[in-house]
Design a protein around this motif. Structure first.
Motif, PDB file in Angstrom:
ATOM      1  N   ALA A 180       0.819  -1.214   0.000  1.00  0.00           N
ATOM      2  CA  ALA A 180       0.000   0.000   0.000  1.00  0.00           C
ATOM      3  C   ALA A 180       0.853   1.263   0.000  1.00  0.00           C
ATOM      4  N   VAL A 181       2.064   1.179   0.546  1.00  0.00           N
ATOM      5  CA  VAL A 181       2.952   2.348   0.555  1.00  0.00           C
ATOM      6  C   VAL A 181       3.216   2.817  -0.872  1.00  0.00           C
ATOM      7  N   PHE A 182       3.393   1.860  -1.784  1.00  0.00           N
ATOM      8  CA  PHE A 182       3.662   2.220  -3.175  1.00  0.00           C
ATOM      9  C   PHE A 182       2.386   2.564  -3.921  1.00  0.00           C
ATOM     10  N   SER A 183       1.351   1.753  -3.786  1.00  0.00           N
ATOM     11  CA  SER A 183       0.130   1.974  -4.558  1.00  0.00           C
ATOM     12  C   SER A 183      -0.572   3.269  -4.150  1.00  0.00           C
ATOM     13  N   GLY A 185       0.710   5.625  -2.039  1.00  0.00           N
ATOM     14  CA  GLY A 185       1.678   6.725  -2.040  1.00  0.00           C
ATOM     15  C   GLY A 185       1.924   7.289  -3.417  1.00  0.00           C
ATOM     16  N   SER A 186       1.982   6.429  -4.428  1.00  0.00           N
ATOM     17  CA  SER A 186       2.232   6.894  -5.798  1.00  0.00           C
ATOM     18  C   SER A 186       1.089   7.761  -6.310  1.00  0.00           C
ATOM     19  N   ALA A 187      -0.136   7.344  -6.017  1.00  0.00           N
ATOM     20  CA  ALA A 187      -1.297   8.125  -6.451  1.00  0.00           C
ATOM     21  C   ALA A 187      -1.312   9.504  -5.797  1.00  0.00           C
ATOM     22  N   ILE A 188      -1.063   9.539  -4.487  1.00  0.00           N
ATOM     23  CA  ILE A 188      -1.032  10.813  -3.761  1.00  0.00           C
ATOM     24  C   ILE A 188       0.140  11.667  -4.234  1.00  0.00           C
ATOM     25  N   ALA A 189       1.291  11.032  -4.437  1.00  0.00           N
ATOM     26  CA  ALA A 189       2.488  11.767  -4.876  1.00  0.00           C
ATOM     27  C   ALA A 189       2.261  12.409  -6.238  1.00  0.00           C
ATOM     28  N   PHE A 190       1.582  11.690  -7.135  1.00  0.00           N
ATOM     29  CA  PHE A 190       1.319  12.234  -8.479  1.00  0.00           C
ATOM     30  C   PHE A 190       0.496  13.518  -8.383  1.00  0.00           C
ATOM     31  N   VAL A 191      -0.559  13.477  -7.579  1.00  0.00           N
ATOM     32  CA  VAL A 191      -1.417  14.662  -7.410  1.00  0.00           C
ATOM     33  C   VAL A 191      -0.643  15.789  -6.727  1.00  0.00           C
ATOM     34  N   ALA A 192       0.132  15.444  -5.690  1.00  0.00           N
ATOM     35  CA  ALA A 192       0.876  16.452  -4.935  1.00  0.00           C
ATOM     36  C   ALA A 192       1.928  17.138  -5.804  1.00  0.00           C
ATOM     37  N   ILE A 193       2.594  16.364  -6.660  1.00  0.00           N
ATOM     38  CA  ILE A 193       3.619  16.954  -7.523  1.00  0.00           C
ATOM     39  C   ILE A 193       2.989  17.888  -8.559  1.00  0.00           C
ATOM     40  N   LEU A 194       1.829  17.496  -9.089  1.00  0.00           N
ATOM     41  CA  LEU A 194       1.106  18.391  -9.997  1.00  0.00           C
ATOM     42  C   LEU A 194       0.781  19.720  -9.307  1.00  0.00           C
ATOM     43  N   PHE A 195       0.352  19.610  -8.054  1.00  0.00           N
ATOM     44  CA  PHE A 195       0.019  20.810  -7.283  1.00  0.00           C
ATOM     45  C   PHE A 195       1.256  21.687  -7.070  1.00  0.00           C
ATOM     46  N   VAL A 232      -9.118  10.210  -4.248  1.00  0.00           N
ATOM     47  CA  VAL A 232      -8.195   9.101  -4.540  1.00  0.00           C
ATOM     48  C   VAL A 232      -8.094   8.179  -3.332  1.00  0.00           C
ATOM     49  N   LEU A 233      -7.914   8.776  -2.151  1.00  0.00           N
ATOM     50  CA  LEU A 233      -7.819   7.964  -0.928  1.00  0.00           C
ATOM     51  C   LEU A 233      -9.106   7.203  -0.657  1.00  0.00           C
ATOM     52  N   SER A 234     -10.240   7.859  -0.925  1.00  0.00           N
ATOM     53  CA  SER A 234     -11.532   7.201  -0.693  1.00  0.00           C
ATOM     54  C   SER A 234     -11.694   5.983  -1.584  1.00  0.00           C
ATOM     55  N   LYS A 235     -11.255   6.110  -2.818  1.00  0.00           N
ATOM     56  CA  LYS A 235     -11.388   5.000  -3.767  1.00  0.00           C
ATOM     57  C   LYS A 235     -10.463   3.839  -3.411  1.00  0.00           C
ATOM     58  N   MET A 236      -9.265   4.168  -2.885  1.00  0.00           N
ATOM     59  CA  MET A 236      -8.263   3.132  -2.635  1.00  0.00           C
ATOM     60  C   MET A 236      -8.346   2.549  -1.235  1.00  0.00           C
ATOM     61  N   THR A 237      -8.929   3.301  -0.289  1.00  0.00           N
ATOM     62  CA  THR A 237      -8.950   2.824   1.099  1.00  0.00           C
ATOM     63  C   THR A 237     -10.348   2.749   1.690  1.00  0.00           C
ATOM     64  N   ALA A 238     -11.367   3.108   0.901  1.00  0.00           N
ATOM     65  CA  ALA A 238     -12.766   3.068   1.357  1.00  0.00           C
ATOM     66  C   ALA A 238     -13.056   4.050   2.490  1.00  0.00           C
ATOM     67  N   GLU A 239     -12.246   5.075   2.590  1.00  0.00           N
ATOM     68  CA  GLU A 239     -12.499   6.123   3.581  1.00  0.00           C
ATOM     69  C   GLU A 239     -13.471   7.141   2.996  1.00  0.00           C
ATOM     70  N   PRO A 240     -14.239   7.859   3.843  1.00  0.00           N
ATOM     71  CA  PRO A 240     -15.150   8.890   3.320  1.00  0.00           C
ATOM     72  C   PRO A 240     -14.370  10.030   2.668  1.00  0.00           C
ATOM     73  N   ILE A 241     -14.959  10.619   1.629  1.00  0.00           N
ATOM     74  CA  ILE A 241     -14.276  11.691   0.907  1.00  0.00           C
ATOM     75  C   ILE A 241     -14.088  12.916   1.797  1.00  0.00           C
ATOM     76  N   LEU A 242     -15.099  13.241   2.588  1.00  0.00           N
ATOM     77  CA  LEU A 242     -15.034  14.425   3.433  1.00  0.00           C
ATOM     78  C   LEU A 242     -15.409  14.091   4.872  1.00  0.00           C
ATOM     79  N   ASP A 243     -14.741  14.755   5.800  1.00  0.00           N
ATOM     80  CA  ASP A 243     -15.152  14.682   7.196  1.00  0.00           C
ATOM     81  C   ASP A 243     -15.080  16.087   7.778  1.00  0.00           C
ATOM     82  N   VAL A 244     -15.313  16.221   9.036  1.00  0.00           N
ATOM     83  CA  VAL A 244     -15.371  17.540   9.665  1.00  0.00           C
ATOM     84  C   VAL A 244     -14.029  18.261   9.610  1.00  0.00           C
TER      85      VAL A 244
END
Length: 273
Positions: A180-183, A185-195, A232-244
């Motif tokens: 999961a560190v690679f799968s 992390g890579s998705a988050i890193a791609f978005v973060a680098i674009l930002f 991205v995290l919600s799709k890969m980890t089943a976490e809610p998209i938004l919280d408080v």
């Protein structure tokens, strides 16, 4: 070169041209604070804009570097003195950057050696030390260009980050035995680098003359990127998209952006300097 005298000369020529610091800064695509620092002798104009500055003020580069008008008789002598002074200044800056980057490298190398020695002393072979050592090497690779070259090295640091982040995450996933560190992390890193590249472009485009606008824009841009990362995290980890906490973060980002825009408006109106 006497920075104080050069600053007074810039101020004198600017006033003769009936220009305010803000007007001169606008013509050069820099901030009026930079012009103020020149005129108070706190800094020197960058070599990349010296010719344009001299053209606006109606002086030569030699006159700028001498801090006075030069007659033809002493022109050649002043030219040679100024060239020597500029070369010495560049050499001093380069030497300072080399010293700082060397100390930085030695510090990280010391950290690597300490990790390895402790690991060998405790376990008899290299196990956990590979994780901090890999992280230290990664930090050195992306930081060294910026430290050695200053502002000119920022782009190279961004390139290094973009190139090496995926191999680094893959290595971490193998060392930690966690796919999961690679799968993830890579998705988050791609978005973060674009930002990060987008923010770099914003500051490169408008940050020279409107730093407050660039900062406000950066905080606003962080909001959609936060939603993308959450999606991205919600799709890969089943976490809610938004919280408080996400809503609180959006609220704070909007406040910061609003504050910077208001400060820029007040500065243009002369309310703040």
């Amino acid at each position: 070169m006497n920075q104080i005298e050069i600053g007074k000369f810039i101020a004198k020529c600017r006033k003769e041209k009936k220009l305010t610091q803000a007007q001169l800064a606008e013509k050069l695509n820099i901030t009026d604070r930079a012009v103020s620092k020149w005129e108070t002798g706190k800094s020197m104009p960058d070599s990349s804009i010296m010719l344009e500055l001299c053209e606006i003020l109606g002086i030569t580069v030699n006159e700028l570097l001498s801090g006075e008008e030069i007659d033809m008789e002493s022109y050649e002598q002043k030219s040679e003195e100024n060239l020597i002074a500029l070369k010495r200044k560049d050499e001093n800056n380069a030497a300072k950057n080399i010293i700082i980057s060397s100390l930085f490298s030695v510090t990280l190398l010391t950290g690597i050696m300490v990790c390895i020695i402790c690991n060998l002393a405790i376990s008899g072979n290299l196990t956990w030390s590979l994780i901090p050592v890999s992280s230290i090497v990664f930090a050195w690779v992306i930081s060294f260009p910026g430290i050695l070259l200053g502002k000119k090295g920022i782009a190279m640091s961004f390139i290094s980050l973009s190139v090496f982040i995926i191999p680094y995450l893959y290595l971490m996933s193998r060392l930690l035995n966690a796919r999961a560190v690679f799968s993830v992390g890579s998705a988050i890193a791609f978005v973060a680098i674009l930002f990060l590249w987008l923010i770099f472009a914003v500051f490169n485009r408008i940050g020279k003359t409107q730093k407050l606008i660039a900062l406000g824009t950066s905080f606003l841009l962080a909001i959609p990127f936060m939603f993308v990362i959450n999606a991205v995290l919600s799709k890969m980890t089943a976490e809610p998209i938004l919280d408080v906490w996400d809503m609180l973060t959006v609220f704070l980002l909007l406040i910061f952006a609003f504050v910077f825009f208001i400060c820029d408006y007040a500065k243009k109106k002369g309310v703040i300097k």
